[in-house]
Structure formats: structure tokens, C-alpha cells
Design a protein around this motif. Structure first.
Motif, mmCIF file in Angstrom:
data_model
loop_
_atom_site.group_PDB
_atom_site.id
_atom_site.type_symbol
_atom_site.label_atom_id
_atom_site.label_comp_id
_atom_site.label_asym_id
_atom_site.label_seq_id
_atom_site.Cartn_x
_atom_site.Cartn_y
_atom_site.Cartn_z
ATOM 1 N N LEU A 391 14.808 -18.119 -31.615
ATOM 2 C CA LEU A 391 14.118 -19.054 -30.901
ATOM 3 C C LEU A 391 13.675 -18.377 -29.379
ATOM 4 O O LEU A 391 12.519 -18.369 -29.076
ATOM 5 N N ALA A 392 14.611 -17.933 -28.690
ATOM 6 C CA ALA A 392 14.420 -17.576 -27.177
ATOM 7 C C ALA A 392 15.491 -16.981 -26.745
ATOM 8 O O ALA A 392 16.690 -17.048 -27.303
ATOM 9 N N LYS A 393 15.368 -16.289 -25.579
ATOM 10 C CA LYS A 393 16.384 -15.760 -24.980
ATOM 11 C C LYS A 393 16.550 -16.185 -23.512
ATOM 12 O O LYS A 393 15.721 -16.228 -22.879
ATOM 13 N N LEU A 394 17.822 -16.666 -23.307
ATOM 14 C CA LEU A 394 17.959 -17.120 -21.901
ATOM 15 C C LEU A 394 18.714 -15.984 -21.132
ATOM 16 O O LEU A 394 19.819 -15.644 -21.481
ATOM 17 N N ILE A 395 18.209 -15.570 -20.147
ATOM 18 C CA ILE A 395 18.846 -14.567 -19.108
ATOM 19 C C ILE A 395 19.278 -15.054 -17.900
ATOM 20 O O ILE A 395 18.278 -15.537 -17.148
#
Ligand code: ADP
Length: 511
Positions: A391-395
Motif C-alpha cells: 500500500l505504501a512505504k514509510l521511510i
């Protein structure tokens, strides 16, 4: 020369490429399948072309439709993202035949690296160590048995055309070989239309370390350090970071030299990644090269101060890369601080990562110092089983690895996703896990830490309360959808349920 780019992908990477196009002053054309019509990549692009129904074969994998969409909308180039057609040499050829620039390497480099045995031969010729194994596909199970005995068990059977862990089988002893061989062959045939398999020595507890490279048409190749991708489940990455605690400057130099030699051996141009297995002894072995942008590219961008997708676009247009400070083979830049990426997937980590579907009812995106959120979804979107669960990437970036972990923990606590289970709580557990915090990781981490990080939390009652709140929110979204914007928002602002849950600090109450 390039003014308009067709983005032949969906989800977070399509949004990422569109952003890079806009920063480069280029127009971006999105493509989409029917269920994706409300997806952010469609809205963010300057124009969008409907490809067809949900199945990828009739939409994102249809070469003819994509080329026609690019021609019809006046594009000069196609960016393939990752997955889908990004590593199909035939797609790069089709672009060229249609007079379009493929934003990626030459088809010949994709072909050479897409065949794992061919890639291994080329690497050996270039003086790069490969994992001990066969140089050619196995003729039959009997040859597999002979080779496995020569290498010593355990061994790994791998698909020559492999990717995504498909067609891969761990074989512990001779008795298992024949059935594993047949299973690997069947799986490879089904996934890649090519049932060839070969055998490699199975390394016991290596780290997965990969080197990012960029190469331009002027013969310049630079290495942008390593990414540590050892936190995996079933050979698929979950958390990535740069730099790796296991890589000293001297080892980084040796890895970079091997990576630039690998790129040189196939005449590589554009962004690419050379994957290695690093043994505890410090020896490393070439695993494969991915001839495209990787999911985990942002961690490199944050520590090396480079925008890899913009560089891909510049290189495709024949311009020199804008990476400063490194020259020639093995040339290096120096990492600044540390970055970690958590893949937020629609999977239930407390139920064997079972893929989850449903409407994303509410989303609170983390922000603040050192935080980057690359997403392909927003509240109101429907998550289906048709595509990858990412869904998404948290960095998170920090001056040190410790600070990056602290920031990631803080951001994961800010993140609120209502509507379906995601990998978020798994990531929070890992950020708190002593072994991870110390950097004592390798590809078997999850097997060891599973009991700690994957045990279901004792919160059934709270889950029920959340489910009720979610259902009420769903009703609310639906009634607003008919009257308001398609994603459930209205001009009047967020739903009263959202306002109320914020006021009550709902998430805090659930911990
Ligand atoms: P794919 O292309 O299918 O993703 P890779 O060759 O990139 O396959 O390997 C994926 C992962 O599988 C690696 O990151 C590692 O965890 C594991 N793996 C692959 N080859 C070996 C090996 N010879 N020994 C131990 N683990 C391996």
C-alpha cells in the motif's frame, strides 16, 4: 527531447514516477485498470488512459495497449516502474520499435541479467564471485542429485527465469531432491513460461546486501552504497535500511567494485541493483541483478542525497547524471546518516500475513522531521486481491541508525489505517526488538524472532470495538460518497467519526 512520459504502472511507484516527472518539468500520463479509476496515480497525472479490466494481463501487462496509450497521448518515453513489464526485454524492444524511449537499461542487459545462469556466467567472467552452484540449467533430477551431492546439502533449487521467490525450493537432503525438483519446475513453468531450474549451495545465515548503481550513456558508472534487506519473509523483503551495520568502508569499496564490474559486463545504463549474499566471514557472492528501480530505493536516496528516478529520466534523455563526487569504476559517495524503510502491506501479520481486502476507511499519514511517506492509496480506495499488497512505504531518516529507529517508531505510532489489517503492528514490534535494534540480523531473523514479533496481541475486545467503529465509519463514508467526493471526503471537511475519534485519541486508547 522528452516532454511527456507514460507511467506504465500503478500504486506507490506510479505516484513516485509522476512526482519525478513533474519535478523534471515533464508531463506524466497515467494508465489504469477499471478498479483503479479513483487511485491517486490517476488523479496526480496530467492525463490518464483506461487500459481495461482488473486482471493484469488485460491491463498493466498488455504491451500493445500501453504502446498505443503512449502514442495516442503524445508521449516520447515510457517508465515501467518495478514489477509488471519492467524486466521484460520484449517490452523494451517494443518501445524502441514504436519510436519510444524505454526509461531503463538496453534490452540486451535485461536479457542477460534476466536469465540467472547466464548472469552467473557473465559475473564469473567479470571476476565476481557467485554462490557456488551449476553454470547451466539442470537436465533432470538425476543431474540435480549429482550436483547437490557435489555442493553438499542443503541446496537451493532456483528458476533460471526466477523472481519474487517463485520456483525456489530448499532441499535439506537427497531424499527430498526429486520431488522438490519437480515442484520447482512446475512452479517456474507456471510463473515464467520456462521450467528451467538450476541448483545453488544454500548459505546458512547470510545477510542480503545489495548495491545501487547508476550508469549513464557517457560511460559513467557510480555505486551509491548498500542496502541491507535481510528482514525477509519467505525470501521477500519487509524492511530495508542503508547503510548496513555489517558493511565497513573497506567492504563497501569491494562490494561497489564488484557491482560496477557487473554493470560494465552487460553494458548497463540507468539505475540498477546488484544483489549479494554476505556471509558472516565477510565473503560475499553475487545473487542477481535487478535491471530496474527497486521498491526500497528511497533509503538510498535519503542517505546519498540523490533522486534516483529523476536521474533515470535524465539518463534516458541522454543527459549526464547529476551525481557529484564519484568517478570511475568503484567510485563511491559517502552515506550521510541512516535510513530505514517499512513496507506497509495489506496483509495480516498475526494471521500468517494473509492478504487483506476492503475499503480503506480512514488514513492518518505520519509526517514531521525525517519522515517520508510514499503511498499509492488514500482513504476511500478499495484494496483488492488483483495486485501486489504493497500500500505504501514509510521511510525514516536519522543522523544515526538509532535515531532513524526512534523516528520510525514515532511515525508508526502516528500512522492510523482503518478498514483493513496491515503490516504496521509487525513493524512496530520489530522496531522494539532488541536483536533488530542491535543490528544482529540476517535472512533467518524472522524465523528466530517470529515468536516475539508475530504473536497476536491480547486485544480481541478492542479489535471488536474497532470493527464496530470501522463499520459505522464505512456507512458514513458511503452516504457521503453519494453526496460528496468519490473518495468519501466532502467539501465540508472530514467525517464526524474521524473528528470524534481524533478527539478521543482513539489510537492511544487501543494500545
Ligand atoms: P528472486 O529473484 O526469486 O527474488 P533471489 O535470488 O533474489 O530470488 O533470492 C531471494 C532471497 O532468497 C535472498 O534474499 C535470500 O534470502 C534467499 N536466497 C537466495 N539464494 C540463496 C542461497 N544460495 N542461500 C541462502 N539464501 C538464498
Amino acid at each position: 527531447m522528452i516532454k511527456r512520459v507514460l507511467v506504465a504502472n500503478r500504486g506507490e511507484i506510479a505516484v513516485r514516477v509522476i512526482r519525478a516527472c513533474h519535478e523534471e518539468g515533464l508531463a506524466a500520463v497515467a494508465v489504469y485498470s477499471e478498479p483503479d479509476r479513483l487511485a491517486p496515480h490517476v488523479r496526480d497525472a496530467d492525463a490518464a488512459v483506461l487500459l481495461g479490466p482488473a486482471p493484469s494481463a488485460e491491463s498493466y501487462l498488455d504491451i500493445h495497449k500501453l504502446i498505443a496509450a503512449a502514442k495516442d497521448t503524445g508521449c516520447q518515453a515510457i517508465h515501467p516502474g518495478y514489477g509488471f513489464l519492467s524486466e521484460r526485454a520484449a517490452f523494451a524492444d517494443a518501445c524502441k520499435d514504436a519510436g519510444l524511449i524505454f526509461v531503463g537499461p538496453p534490452a540486451s542487459a535485461i536479457r542477460a541479467m534476466g536469465d540467472k545462469t547466464e548472469a552467473r556466467r557473465r559475473m564469473q567472467a567479470a571476476g565476481v564471485h557467485v554462490v557456488p552452484g551449476t553454470a547451466a540449467p539442470l537436465r533432470d533430477a538425476a543431474e540435480g542429485r549429482r550436483e547437490a551431492k557435489r555442493l553438499g546439502f542443503p541446496v537451493l533449487l532456483k528458476a533460471v527465469a526466477g523472481g519474487g521467490g517463485k520456483g525456489m525450493r530448499l532441499v535439506a537432503n537427497e531424499a527430498e531432491l526429486e520431488s522438490a525438483f519437480e515442484a520447482a519446475r512446475r512452479e517456474a513453468q507456471k510463473a515464467f513460461g520456462d521450467g528451467s531450474v538450476y541448483v545453488e549451495k544454500y548459505l546458512e545465515r547470510p545477510r542480503h546486501i545489495e548495491i545501487q548503481i547508476l550508469a549513464d550513456h557517457r560511460g559513467r558508472v557510480v555505486a551509491l552504497g548498500e542496502r541491507e534487506c535481510s528482514i525477509q519473509r519467505r525470501h521477500q523483503k519487509l524492511i530495508e535500511e542503508s547503510p548496513s551495520v555489517a558493511v565497513s568502508p573497506a567492504l563497501r569499496r569491494r562490494l561497489s567494485e564488484a557491482a560496477t564490474a557487473a554493470a560494465g559486463a552487460v553494458g548497463y545504463v540507468s539505475a540498477g541493483t546488484i544483489e549479494f549474499l554476505l556471509a558472516a566471514t565477510g565473503e560475499f557472492y553475487f545473487l542477481e541483478m535487478n535491471t530496474r528501480i527497486q521498491v526500497e530505493h528511497p533509503v538510498t536516496e535519503l542517505v546519498y542525497g540523490v533522486d534516483l528516478v529523476r536521474e533515470q529520466l535524465r539518463i534516458a534523455a541522454g543527459q549526464p547524471m547529476r551525481v557529484h563526487g564519484a568517478t570511475g569504476p568503484g567510485g563511491q559517495l559517502h552515506p550521510r546518516g541512516a535510513a530505514i524503510e517499512c513496507r506497509i502491506t495489506a496483509e495480516d501479520p498475526f494471521n500468517d500475513f494473509l492478504p487483506a481486502t476492503g475499503v480503506l476507511q480512514y488514513l492518518r499519514v505520519p509526517s514531521g522531521p525525517g519522515i517520508r511517506w510514499d503511498a499509492g492509496i488514500e482513504a476511500g480506495n478499495d484494496v483488492t486481491l488483483f495486485y501486489d499488497p504493497l500500500l505504501a512505504k514509510l521511510i525514516a531518516w536519522g543522523e544515526t541508525r538509532e535515531i532513524a529507529i526512534q523516528r520510525m517508531r514515532r511515525a508508526l505510532n502516528e500512522l492510523v489505517i482503518v478498514g483493513l489489517p496491515t503490516s504496521q503492528p509487525f513493524h512496530l514490534r520489530v522496531m522494539d526488538d532488541a536483536e533488530f535494534v542491535k543490528g544482529e540480523i540476517d535472512i533467518k531473523y524472522l524465523e528466530r524472532a517470529g515468536a516475539r514479533v508475530l504473536a497476536a496481541p491480547p486485544r480481541a475486545g478492542l479489535d471488536r470495538a474497532l470493527a464496530v467503529a470501522g463499520a459505522l465509519l464505512a456507512d458514513d463514508c458511503r452516504s457521503r460518497t453519494t453526496a460528496g467526493l468519490p473518495d468519501g471526503r466532502t467539501a465540508a471537511g472530514p467525517s464526524p467519526w474521524v473528528v470524534e475519534s481524533r478527539r478521543l485519541g482513539l489510537r492511544d486508547g487501543l494500545e
